[in-house]
Scaffold this motif. Structure first.
Motif, PDB file in Angstrom:
ATOM      1  N   ARG A 153       0.829  -1.028   0.144  1.00  0.00           N
ATOM      2  CA  ARG A 153      -0.170   0.118  -0.396  1.00  0.00           C
ATOM      3  C   ARG A 153       0.660   0.811   0.139  1.00  0.00           C
ATOM      4  NH1 ARG A 153      -2.626   1.128   4.566  1.00  0.00           N
ATOM      5  NH2 ARG A 153      -1.370  -0.525   5.844  1.00  0.00           N
ATOM      6  N   HIS A 154       1.959   1.197   0.402  1.00  0.00           N
ATOM      7  CA  HIS A 154       2.858   2.251   0.418  1.00  0.00           C
ATOM      8  C   HIS A 154       4.386   2.587  -0.392  1.00  0.00           C
ATOM      9  CE1 HIS A 154       0.142   3.764   3.977  1.00  0.00           C
ATOM     10  NE2 HIS A 154       0.899   2.903   4.629  1.00  0.00           N
ATOM     11  N   ARG A 155       4.899   3.186  -0.070  1.00  0.00           N
ATOM     12  CA  ARG A 155       5.917   3.479  -1.235  1.00  0.00           C
ATOM     13  C   ARG A 155       7.118   3.507  -0.290  1.00  0.00           C
ATOM     14  NH1 ARG A 155       5.578   7.982  -5.706  1.00  0.00           N
ATOM     15  NH2 ARG A 155       3.370   8.727  -6.469  1.00  0.00           N
ATOM     16  N   VAL A 156       7.508   2.107  -0.683  1.00  0.00           N
ATOM     17  CA  VAL A 156       8.391   1.291   0.869  1.00  0.00           C
ATOM     18  C   VAL A 156       9.647   0.519  -0.427  1.00  0.00           C
ATOM     19  CG1 VAL A 156       9.442  -0.257   2.412  1.00  0.00           C
ATOM     20  CG2 VAL A 156       6.991   0.514   1.892  1.00  0.00           C
ATOM     21  N   PHE A 157      10.939   1.600  -0.166  1.00  0.00           N
ATOM     22  CA  PHE A 157      12.239   1.887  -0.475  1.00  0.00           C
ATOM     23  C   PHE A 157      13.091   0.820  -0.239  1.00  0.00           C
ATOM     24  CE2 PHE A 157       9.847   4.488  -2.952  1.00  0.00           C
ATOM     25  CZ  PHE A 157       9.786   4.084  -3.948  1.00  0.00           C
ATOM     26  N   LEU A 158      13.759  -0.085   0.018  1.00  0.00           N
ATOM     27  CA  LEU A 158      15.789  -1.052   0.290  1.00  0.00           C
ATOM     28  C   LEU A 158      15.721  -0.742  -0.213  1.00  0.00           C
ATOM     29  CD1 LEU A 158      15.739  -3.782   2.256  1.00  0.00           C
ATOM     30  CD2 LEU A 158      15.397  -5.435   0.055  1.00  0.00           C
ATOM     31  N   ALA A 159      17.476  -0.274   0.957  1.00  0.00           N
ATOM     32  CA  ALA A 159      18.365  -0.639   0.104  1.00  0.00           C
ATOM     33  C   ALA A 159      18.961  -1.564   0.498  1.00  0.00           C
ATOM     34  CB  ALA A 159      19.967   0.820   0.950  1.00  0.00           C
ATOM     35  N   GLU A 160      19.441  -1.880  -0.099  1.00  0.00           N
ATOM     36  CA  GLU A 160      20.630  -3.153  -0.137  1.00  0.00           C
ATOM     37  C   GLU A 160      22.411  -3.343  -1.031  1.00  0.00           C
ATOM     38  OE1 GLU A 160      17.623  -6.622  -1.700  1.00  0.00           O
ATOM     39  OE2 GLU A 160      18.420  -5.456  -3.741  1.00  0.00           O
ATOM     40  N   ASP A 161      22.973  -4.177  -0.566  1.00  0.00           N
ATOM     41  CA  ASP A 161      24.720  -4.213  -0.758  1.00  0.00           C
ATOM     42  C   ASP A 161      24.408  -4.670  -2.034  1.00  0.00           C
ATOM     43  OD1 ASP A 161      24.369  -6.976  -0.374  1.00  0.00           O
ATOM     44  OD2 ASP A 161      26.117  -6.576   1.996  1.00  0.00           O
ATOM     45  N   PRO A 162      25.850  -5.109  -2.900  1.00  0.00           N
ATOM     46  CA  PRO A 162      25.725  -5.287  -3.828  1.00  0.00           C
ATOM     47  C   PRO A 162      25.240  -7.323  -4.115  1.00  0.00           C
ATOM     48  CG  PRO A 162      27.155  -4.416  -3.687  1.00  0.00           C
ATOM     49  CD  PRO A 162      26.815  -4.192  -2.873  1.00  0.00           C
ATOM     50  N   GLN A 163      25.304  -8.045  -2.778  1.00  0.00           N
ATOM     51  CA  GLN A 163      25.527  -9.328  -2.663  1.00  0.00           C
ATOM     52  C   GLN A 163      23.621  -9.095  -2.936  1.00  0.00           C
ATOM     53  OE1 GLN A 163      27.531  -8.256  -0.648  1.00  0.00           O
ATOM     54  NE2 GLN A 163      29.217  -8.790  -3.047  1.00  0.00           N
ATOM     55  N   GLY A 164      22.754  -8.252  -2.351  1.00  0.00           N
ATOM     56  CA  GLY A 164      21.449  -8.390  -2.070  1.00  0.00           C
ATOM     57  C   GLY A 164      20.880  -7.892   0.054  1.00  0.00           C
ATOM     58  N   ALA A 165      22.194  -7.943   0.471  1.00  0.00           N
ATOM     59  CA  ALA A 165      21.639  -7.959   1.979  1.00  0.00           C
ATOM     60  C   ALA A 165      21.038  -6.519   2.140  1.00  0.00           C
ATOM     61  CB  ALA A 165      22.751  -8.255   2.438  1.00  0.00           C
ATOM     62  N   PRO A 166      20.541  -6.830   2.860  1.00  0.00           N
ATOM     63  CA  PRO A 166      19.657  -5.022   3.552  1.00  0.00           C
ATOM     64  C   PRO A 166      20.007  -4.308   4.065  1.00  0.00           C
ATOM     65  CG  PRO A 166      17.958  -7.326   4.939  1.00  0.00           C
ATOM     66  CD  PRO A 166      19.350  -7.618   3.931  1.00  0.00           C
ATOM     67  N   LEU A 167      20.679  -3.550   3.744  1.00  0.00           N
ATOM     68  CA  LEU A 167      21.061  -2.193   4.615  1.00  0.00           C
ATOM     69  C   LEU A 167      20.223  -0.630   5.573  1.00  0.00           C
ATOM     70  CD1 LEU A 167      23.773  -1.145   1.422  1.00  0.00           C
ATOM     71  CD2 LEU A 167      23.727  -2.241   3.694  1.00  0.00           C
ATOM     72  N   THR A 226      18.272  11.133   0.406  1.00  0.00           N
ATOM     73  CA  THR A 226      17.685  12.060  -1.652  1.00  0.00           C
ATOM     74  C   THR A 226      17.105  10.707  -1.955  1.00  0.00           C
ATOM     75  OG1 THR A 226      20.364  12.152  -0.674  1.00  0.00           O
ATOM     76  CG2 THR A 226      19.545  12.104  -3.132  1.00  0.00           C
ATOM     77  N   HIS A 227      16.759   9.457  -1.778  1.00  0.00           N
ATOM     78  CA  HIS A 227      16.221   8.755  -2.994  1.00  0.00           C
ATOM     79  C   HIS A 227      14.825   8.868  -2.584  1.00  0.00           C
ATOM     80  CE1 HIS A 227      14.090   5.513  -3.789  1.00  0.00           C
ATOM     81  NE2 HIS A 227      14.927   5.219  -5.400  1.00  0.00           N
ATOM     82  N   MET A 228      14.435   9.164  -1.665  1.00  0.00           N
ATOM     83  CA  MET A 228      12.835   9.640  -0.629  1.00  0.00           C
ATOM     84  C   MET A 228      12.742  10.903  -0.865  1.00  0.00           C
ATOM     85  SD  MET A 228      10.873  11.702   2.358  1.00  0.00           S
ATOM     86  CE  MET A 228      12.347  12.069   3.227  1.00  0.00           C
ATOM     87  N   LEU A 229      13.483  11.699  -1.203  1.00  0.00           N
ATOM     88  CA  LEU A 229      13.352  13.266  -1.157  1.00  0.00           C
ATOM     89  C   LEU A 229      12.990  13.296  -2.683  1.00  0.00           C
ATOM     90  CD1 LEU A 229      16.339  15.426   0.272  1.00  0.00           C
ATOM     91  CD2 LEU A 229      13.524  15.048   0.980  1.00  0.00           C
ATOM     92  N   ASN A 230      13.321  13.093  -3.497  1.00  0.00           N
ATOM     93  CA  ASN A 230      13.787  12.898  -5.261  1.00  0.00           C
ATOM     94  C   ASN A 230      12.101  12.007  -5.244  1.00  0.00           C
ATOM     95  OD1 ASN A 230      15.905  13.655  -5.745  1.00  0.00           O
ATOM     96  ND2 ASN A 230      16.612  11.673  -5.825  1.00  0.00           N
ATOM     97  N   GLU A 231      11.931  10.923  -4.242  1.00  0.00           N
ATOM     98  CA  GLU A 231      10.431  10.414  -4.513  1.00  0.00           C
ATOM     99  C   GLU A 231       9.025  11.213  -4.537  1.00  0.00           C
ATOM    100  OE1 GLU A 231       9.275   7.294  -5.560  1.00  0.00           O
ATOM    101  OE2 GLU A 231      10.687   7.169  -7.071  1.00  0.00           O
ATOM    102  N   ALA A 232       9.090  12.383  -2.943  1.00  0.00           N
ATOM    103  CA  ALA A 232       8.216  13.272  -3.042  1.00  0.00           C
ATOM    104  C   ALA A 232       8.040  13.974  -3.781  1.00  0.00           C
ATOM    105  CB  ALA A 232       9.216  13.590  -1.312  1.00  0.00           C
TER     106      ALA A 232
END
Length: 162
Positions: free
Chosen positions: A47-61, A93-99
């Protein structure tokens, strides 16, 4: 730090987001009560704009959730091991661009008290203080606002002198 990828979270990411959030040392001790029993659900992610940061191996940061109506940064967490390495800066920074893309004029943040300095360093300004709301929140919380500038209205930076 290795490159960070930020992608839209999927409902199937909800358990990993919950794990990352509950592991945050910033919410131990005095602040632990606010997260007691809280889970990021697949429905919330859908339902929401949820964004996930990951490292190159796909681990959540880290991750964030932007609610557009009314505009608010609802959740923002960075894994303890990723703090101080730019993951939080990339997420905000990503959130501000999304906004900006969503046409928002700004984003409200009700901050975890120790995080206020980070948000201010990222460009937010304090607008007030929210009182405690027991039983889960027994402390005051800073309220901040990220203004979103319209690039079309921002004059270009002056050219560097030769």
């Amino acid at each position: 730090m290795d490159p960070i990828t930020i992608r839209r979270a999927l409902p199937t990411d909800a358990p990993a987001l919950t794990t990352l959030m509950l592991a945050s040392s910033a919410y131990q001790g005095t602040y632990a009560s606010i997260l007691e029993g809280y889970r990021v659900t697949p429905d919330y992610v859908a339902r929401h704009r949820v964004f996930l940061a990951e490292d190159p191996q796909g681990a959540p940061l880290g991750f964030y959730s932007l609610i557009c109506d009314p505009p608010e940064l609802d959740l923002a967490f960075v894994a303890d091991a990723a703090q101080g390495n730019g993951a939080g800066r990339h997420l905000i920074t990503h959130m501000l661009n999304e906004a900006r893309t969503a046409g928002l004029s700004g984003v409200r943040v009700v901050s975890h008290p120790p995080s206020e300095g980070f948000y201010r360093a990222m460009g937010a300004h304090r607008t007030g203080t929210l009182p405690p709301s027991p039983p889960k929140v027994t402390w005051e919380r800073p309220e901040l606002w990220f203004p979103i500038e319209d690039p079309a209205l921002t004059p270009p930076a002056p050219a560097p002198s030769p």
